[in-house]
Design a protein around this motif. Sequence first.
Motif, short mmCIF file in Angstrom:
data_model
loop_
_atom_site.label_atom_id
_atom_site.label_comp_id
_atom_site.label_asym_id
_atom_site.label_seq_id
_atom_site.Cartn_x
_atom_site.Cartn_y
_atom_site.Cartn_z
N UNK A 109 0.81 -0.68 -0.52
CA UNK A 109 -0.24 -0.35 -0.05
C UNK A 109 0.99 1.56 -0.48
N UNK A 110 0.39 2.54 -0.75
CA UNK A 110 1.19 3.29 -0.78
C UNK A 110 1.26 4.31 1.02
N UNK A 111 2.32 5.24 1.68
CA UNK A 111 2.95 5.97 2.83
C UNK A 111 1.56 6.58 2.60
N UNK A 112 1.43 7.42 1.30
CA UNK A 112 1.04 8.83 1.17
C UNK A 112 -0.43 8.83 0.73
N UNK A 113 -1.20 9.81 0.88
CA UNK A 113 -2.52 10.11 0.96
C UNK A 113 -2.75 10.71 -0.98
N UNK A 114 -2.72 9.96 -2.62
CA UNK A 114 -2.88 10.39 -3.25
C UNK A 114 -3.64 11.49 -3.48
N UNK A 115 -3.63 12.37 -4.34
CA UNK A 115 -5.09 13.01 -5.02
C UNK A 115 -5.60 12.34 -6.53
N UNK A 116 -6.69 12.02 -6.04
CA UNK A 116 -7.79 11.65 -6.70
C UNK A 116 -8.54 9.83 -6.32
N UNK A 117 -7.54 9.98 -4.95
CA UNK A 117 -8.13 7.85 -4.72
C UNK A 117 -9.27 8.27 -3.75
N UNK A 118 -9.72 7.53 -2.91
CA UNK A 118 -10.71 7.34 -2.92
C UNK A 118 -10.82 7.59 -0.75
N UNK A 119 -10.97 8.50 -0.74
CA UNK A 119 -11.40 9.36 0.59
C UNK A 119 -11.56 8.60 1.75
N UNK A 120 -12.00 7.36 1.78
CA UNK A 120 -12.20 6.95 2.90
C UNK A 120 -10.80 5.30 3.39
N UNK A 121 -10.37 5.10 2.36
CA UNK A 121 -9.76 4.22 2.54
C UNK A 121 -8.57 4.06 1.57
N UNK A 122 -7.98 4.92 0.80
CA UNK A 122 -7.00 5.80 0.25
C UNK A 122 -6.70 4.61 -1.44
N UNK A 158 -15.93 0.01 -0.29
CA UNK A 158 -16.88 -0.89 0.41
C UNK A 158 -16.45 -1.59 1.65
N UNK A 159 -15.03 -0.76 2.04
CA UNK A 159 -14.35 -0.43 3.46
C UNK A 159 -15.59 -0.33 4.25
N UNK A 160 -15.33 -0.29 5.90
CA UNK A 160 -15.94 0.15 6.00
C UNK A 160 -16.19 1.85 6.68
N UNK A 161 -17.13 2.87 6.63
CA UNK A 161 -16.87 4.05 6.53
C UNK A 161 -16.14 4.59 7.56
N UNK A 162 -14.79 5.27 7.70
CA UNK A 162 -14.47 5.73 9.37
C UNK A 162 -14.94 6.98 9.67
N UNK A 163 -14.22 7.40 10.74
CA UNK A 163 -15.02 8.18 11.34
C UNK A 163 -14.44 9.53 10.78
N UNK A 164 -12.61 9.38 10.18
CA UNK A 164 -12.11 10.27 9.45
C UNK A 164 -11.52 9.57 8.15
N UNK A 165 -11.49 9.59 7.74
CA UNK A 165 -10.96 9.16 6.21
C UNK A 165 -9.35 9.12 6.01
N UNK A 166 -9.10 8.05 5.17
CA UNK A 166 -7.34 8.27 4.93
C UNK A 166 -6.81 10.11 3.81
N UNK A 167 -7.95 10.37 4.02
CA UNK A 167 -7.77 11.83 3.05
C UNK A 167 -7.20 12.57 4.58
N UNK A 168 -7.67 12.46 5.69
CA UNK A 168 -7.24 13.45 6.80
C UNK A 168 -6.79 13.58 7.27
N UNK A 169 -6.03 11.65 7.46
CA UNK A 169 -5.09 10.90 8.37
C UNK A 169 -4.24 10.62 8.13
N UNK A 170 -4.55 10.40 6.83
CA UNK A 170 -3.15 9.00 5.99
C UNK A 170 -2.38 8.37 7.01
N UNK A 171 -3.78 7.68 7.36
CA UNK A 171 -3.85 6.45 8.17
C UNK A 171 -4.41 4.80 7.22
N UNK A 172 -3.27 4.14 7.49
CA UNK A 172 -3.99 2.63 6.79
C UNK A 172 -4.57 2.74 6.35
N UNK A 173 -3.26 3.28 4.99
CA UNK A 173 -4.29 3.17 3.24
C UNK A 173 -4.06 2.50 3.15
#
Length: 447
Positions: free
Chosen positions: A93-106, A116-131
Amino acid sequence: MSGLLAASQKLSKEEYRRQKDLDAARKAGTAPAEVDEEGREINPHTPQFMLKAPWYIDTGKPGLKHQQAPTKKLGRKFDDGGWYARGQRAGPAATKFRKGACENCGASTHATRDCVERPRKKGARWTGKDIQADEIVQEVDLDWDEKRDRWNGYDPKEHDKVIEEYERVEEERKKIKAQELDKQGLVSSEEAKKIEGANEGFSDDEYGEDDDKYADQADMPGQHVNTKTRTTIRNLRIREDTAKYLINLDVNSAYYDPKTRSMRENPLQDKDPNDTNFAGDNFARYSGDAPNMAKAQMFAWQAANRGNEVHLQANPTQLALLHKQFEQQKEKVRDTNKEGILAKYGGEEHLQRPPTELLLAQSENYVEYSRTGKIVKGQERAVARSKYEEDVYINNHTSVWGSFWADGKWGYKCCRAFIKNSYCTGSAGIAAAETASAKALLATGSK
């Protein structure tokens, strides 16, 4: 212009006449045959309804290509030669959020609304974790049959595991069979051959013989197992039972219907139905719970005719309760009518019938008495007794435990002792108890 175009386009009179002359010349062989788009000649005698293509696949060119089945793609549909990767992810998986990727899982292979992933409270776009890693996306070009093929993508090597397991089971069975034959010992040459075959491996014929032997033992009354064809033959009647029409050979006995194989009446009218094996089909209908079921069904029909929604099969519990209430109400009405008639016309004394012994001065009950008047034999009513021993006094007591109560405790009345397993002291115990109670009262008053 070809015959196909002539049929699909509107021609003038002159063009239509020329087309007719050209078709006649082609049929006569004086003009060359028409050629389709692949360079093959078209038979001039082919009817127009076969040459004319439907509007949704009409290419405007003559030919019979629309009559041919579509060609299937041969060879492997995927580069790796296997099935397409379903649900697999490509690489780390990528280590940083990429532009145009899914805002939920990255992942960059799908949009946010398709995630289809579980909706997160804060998506990978804002946290940059668990992409999450990107999915493997392949262009799957499957035809109609391949989409509906239940074995499409199945690896035949998976069946090797089933074969290996079966072979292991066969080996264990051979070993067990050999051990059983060794325990029995060599009695005949046939067993010696079996043991020899156990060392080398059992043949399918021997197993077949065992199966046939077990199949012969599986025969039950009313059916037969054919070991050659491996089929079960169900007889029309259990042959061990006597046929209904052979129970009584009298012509004037109960009627037997050969079409339905039923004999409703009792063929042996002079015998007790309980002592015979067959007492007629109606005997089973009017014994046990069958009459109660018939009454319940009749009550359901009558209630349905009166507008009540009850059904024996749909809601049997409701029907049983309603039928019980109906019977109780019916008994009440019958008793009320009886009491009203007796109150109005009298005659209740005639309904009180004396016992049969007083009416006939005799009875069928045999009773034998001794000289002292004690019953020796007879159908006298047994005295109801408890399962516990009665009138048994222990430790010289003359009363039972619990016959005396004082100071919130139970005891014996004969000696006023409060210990259950104590020995009876009689009147001396009563006097000692009174003295002890008097001393206790004096001690309490002095305090």
